[in-house]
Design a protein around this motif. Sequence first.
Motif, mmCIF file in Angstrom:
data_model
loop_
_atom_site.group_PDB
_atom_site.id
_atom_site.type_symbol
_atom_site.label_atom_id
_atom_site.label_comp_id
_atom_site.label_asym_id
_atom_site.label_seq_id
_atom_site.Cartn_x
_atom_site.Cartn_y
_atom_site.Cartn_z
ATOM 1 N N ILE A 59 -0.485 -0.090 -7.069
ATOM 2 C CA ILE A 59 -1.133 0.230 -8.333
ATOM 3 C C ILE A 59 -2.640 0.108 -8.117
ATOM 4 O O ILE A 59 -3.089 -0.535 -7.174
ATOM 5 N N PRO A 60 -3.461 0.717 -8.984
ATOM 6 C CA PRO A 60 -4.902 0.818 -8.700
ATOM 7 C C PRO A 60 -5.722 -0.425 -9.008
ATOM 8 O O PRO A 60 -6.735 -0.371 -9.717
ATOM 9 N N VAL A 61 -5.299 -1.569 -8.487
ATOM 10 C CA VAL A 61 -6.179 -2.745 -8.464
ATOM 11 C C VAL A 61 -7.036 -2.553 -7.226
ATOM 12 O O VAL A 61 -6.669 -2.931 -6.115
ATOM 13 N N TYR A 62 -8.189 -1.959 -7.450
ATOM 14 C CA TYR A 62 -8.935 -1.251 -6.412
ATOM 15 C C TYR A 62 -10.409 -1.624 -6.528
ATOM 16 O O TYR A 62 -11.001 -1.504 -7.598
ATOM 17 N N TRP A 94 5.394 -2.954 -1.374
ATOM 18 C CA TRP A 94 4.549 -2.973 -2.564
ATOM 19 C C TRP A 94 3.210 -3.600 -2.179
ATOM 20 O O TRP A 94 3.166 -4.714 -1.676
ATOM 21 N N SER A 95 2.120 -2.881 -2.419
ATOM 22 C CA SER A 95 0.794 -3.432 -2.174
ATOM 23 C C SER A 95 0.242 -4.027 -3.454
ATOM 24 O O SER A 95 0.459 -3.482 -4.548
ATOM 25 N N VAL A 96 -0.512 -5.126 -3.314
ATOM 26 C CA VAL A 96 -1.067 -5.798 -4.487
ATOM 27 C C VAL A 96 -2.581 -5.656 -4.582
ATOM 28 O O VAL A 96 -3.210 -6.309 -5.412
ATOM 29 N N GLY A 97 -3.188 -4.780 -3.750
ATOM 30 C CA GLY A 97 -4.623 -4.581 -3.895
ATOM 31 C C GLY A 97 -5.218 -3.784 -2.758
ATOM 32 O O GLY A 97 -4.621 -3.649 -1.685
ATOM 33 N N ASN A 98 -6.414 -3.268 -2.995
ATOM 34 C CA ASN A 98 -7.124 -2.486 -1.988
ATOM 35 C C ASN A 98 -8.606 -2.847 -1.972
ATOM 36 O O ASN A 98 -9.298 -2.706 -2.988
ATOM 37 N N GLU A 99 -9.079 -3.340 -0.833
ATOM 38 C CA GLU A 99 -10.505 -3.580 -0.572
ATOM 39 C C GLU A 99 -11.186 -4.380 -1.678
ATOM 40 O O GLU A 99 -12.240 -3.997 -2.185
ATOM 41 N N THR A 100 -10.581 -5.475 -2.071
ATOM 42 C CA THR A 100 -11.188 -6.299 -3.112
ATOM 43 C C THR A 100 -11.958 -7.447 -2.465
ATOM 44 O O THR A 100 -11.475 -8.084 -1.524
ATOM 45 N N PRO A 101 -13.156 -7.732 -2.943
ATOM 46 C CA PRO A 101 -13.988 -8.780 -2.327
ATOM 47 C C PRO A 101 -13.415 -10.170 -2.565
ATOM 48 O O PRO A 101 -12.992 -10.510 -3.663
ATOM 49 N N VAL A 102 -13.405 -10.974 -1.526
ATOM 50 C CA VAL A 102 -12.800 -12.299 -1.598
ATOM 51 C C VAL A 102 -13.570 -13.203 -2.556
ATOM 52 O O VAL A 102 -14.791 -13.321 -2.479
ATOM 53 N N ALA A 103 -12.846 -13.805 -3.475
ATOM 54 C CA ALA A 103 -13.384 -14.789 -4.420
ATOM 55 C C ALA A 103 -12.197 -15.523 -5.019
ATOM 56 O O ALA A 103 -11.068 -15.014 -5.009
ATOM 57 N N ALA A 120 -4.237 -4.074 1.211
ATOM 58 C CA ALA A 120 -5.242 -3.542 2.136
ATOM 59 C C ALA A 120 -6.480 -4.424 2.059
ATOM 60 O O ALA A 120 -7.230 -4.380 1.076
ATOM 61 N N LEU A 121 -6.685 -5.244 3.095
ATOM 62 C CA LEU A 121 -7.739 -6.250 3.108
ATOM 63 C C LEU A 121 -8.977 -5.733 3.831
ATOM 64 O O LEU A 121 -8.921 -4.751 4.578
ATOM 65 N N LEU A 122 -10.076 -6.429 3.617
ATOM 66 C CA LEU A 122 -11.308 -6.172 4.351
ATOM 67 C C LEU A 122 -11.356 -7.062 5.594
ATOM 68 O O LEU A 122 -10.734 -8.125 5.640
ATOM 69 N N VAL A 123 -12.080 -6.631 6.604
ATOM 70 C CA VAL A 123 -12.267 -7.445 7.808
ATOM 71 C C VAL A 123 -13.734 -7.808 7.930
ATOM 72 O O VAL A 123 -14.605 -7.185 7.310
ATOM 73 N N LYS A 124 -13.995 -8.821 8.728
ATOM 74 C CA LYS A 124 -15.387 -9.201 8.954
ATOM 75 C C LYS A 124 -15.590 -9.501 10.432
ATOM 76 O O LYS A 124 -14.645 -9.817 11.170
ATOM 77 N N HIS A 125 -16.829 -9.363 10.878
ATOM 78 C CA HIS A 125 -17.176 -9.688 12.254
ATOM 79 C C HIS A 125 -17.206 -11.200 12.430
ATOM 80 O O HIS A 125 -17.845 -11.920 11.676
ATOM 81 N N ASP A 126 -16.462 -11.669 13.412
ATOM 82 C CA ASP A 126 -16.456 -13.083 13.768
ATOM 83 C C ASP A 126 -16.932 -13.179 15.224
ATOM 84 O O ASP A 126 -16.149 -13.074 16.161
#
Length: 610
Positions: free
Chosen positions: A391-394, A428-437, A463-469
């Motif tokens: 669903i569009p929790v985007y 079932w996906s629960v979100g797309n590219e949402t900023p961590v908080a 669908a999560l975001l990645v970061k440079h570590d």
Amino acid sequence: MKKLVAAFWIFIGTLACLPAMADDLRPAFLLTGALHRDGQDLSGQWTYSKDLYRTGLTDINGWVAKSRMQRYRDLDVAAIEAKGGVDFFEFDLDRGPIINVPGAWNVAAPELRYYDGLIWFQRKFNAQALGGKRAFLRFEAVNYRAYVYLNGKEVGRHEGGFTPFVLEVTGLLRAGDNRLVVGVDSTHDAQSIPTSITDWDLYGGITRKVALITTPATFIDDAMVQLSADGRIAGEVRLQGPQAANQQVSVAIGALATVRATTDANGRATFELAAPKGLERWSPEKPTLYDVRFSAAGDALRDRVGFRTIAVKGNQILLNGKPIWLRGISLHEEEFGPNPARNMTESSSRALLHEIKHGLGANYVRLSHYPHSETTVRLADEMGLLVWSEIPVYWTVDWDNPAVLRKALAMQAETIYRDRNRASVIMWSVGNETPVADARTRFHSAMADNVRQLDPSRLVSAALLVKHDGDALAIDDPLAGKLDVLAVNIYAGWYGSDTLDAVAKLKWKVPSDRPLILSEFGADALAGYRNDGMKKFTEEYQAEYYRQTLAMADQIPTLRGMSPWILKDFRSPRREHPVFQNGWNRKGIVSETGVRKQAFGVLADYYRGK
């Protein structure tokens, strides 16, 4: 501050009540299997009236709309005007312009291309006397808010642009002429899902079919059947009506088996049986579907159902107990053509899925970023394509608002109830590219818990975001603990400072105990723009981007699939480069009219190697 604290505790209370809320999220009526019920298709030519200032709903200061503006009234404006007198009207839907339903209004007329607001639709139709039966209006999708009136009386409202809703009209339907009026408001805001900022087109309107459906007084409202993890067939049937209790229910699975059960005081019956001998499990290689017939209280319902299991074991995804690698692509709900109207007919959906299944050699499709049409999902069942549904929790929503969470959970429930008989849907996906908080993570966690309460048979992802570590890419997201399958969107080599030749050398730090999917990666290319020194937007750049990204992917030991972004170019008002975009996101590996770009061949070759 007090309001914020109060909202927080309401939010926490909402989370605590999830198990009890799950059944509360069930819509009043589902009409599962409505496609196979007796009904009247109300598709075709409707009339419409623009209402940018919303005068048909409210007047200034939120007062009730003036009668001369109320477009839902059941009257013949022309006949009243012919009589003269003091009354006058500032609408007449009988003489309004014509629009085709289903379909988005954005392509219906030039003045509607970027119209964003309220439009009223009207359809007149004839109905037979019910003779003791019940009547329902079923809308497959209205984007975004719907206000429904039959013969001048409000029937109901719905919010959410991609899920079905059902309204009973037994007491309002007339034998003979009827007037159906639907106010459709496409406006999004901070409390809508999605919000007003997206990367796809508006597509306001009645975008999927509308039907008038008749049933017996007591009828089968919902029926579910699936293969459980232990290899048994289990399910439930729910009746609605005065005789719903203590009814015998019969479930026939093709010619293989029949099982019977009895409804309880609430009209619900559960059943279970050993998988019959000879039952073939559904898979992309052999998408076997069975005719399943549910009978009870003089009513009958049929469906086409496949039986399979899906599970995670360690970092493997298991389909029917065997490891599978998801060869996929992402897809927006737009038909091929220079002016898509989001009218997903069977032929339109089949053309898209055929390109995925037989052109790419894929076994999987990510239906982004909202529930796609029932037609598309049923075709995935038929053609053998595994489905990620969301669903569009985007990007972002109002994470701290309990009412917004409730909307998300309701949309999620409407999707699950619609599609839980579809073997193709595995995730079932629960979100797309949402900023961590913190608030965001609580929100998504509630969604994950809701999925497990409503449908524990399928996998949960996001669908999560990645970061440079340091010199590696990592998933640093507390939501990961709620997911069966980790998924990430990665655009190194297109967005950001990474050059193409650096992409294949990127390293990953990911958990070793769970499977990972690359849910998105991609680069724009204008079909036909070639050989310009490997510049961005050339087909060569996009093709090389795919080669380098696929080489990177091969170095990830837990990778179990991918759905690159995206099958075809799609409309997006965000994308306005006057040479390369002109309102289109060009990350498709085929153009909007179906012309394959070089990257298509790169991905198809890679999948053949898999």
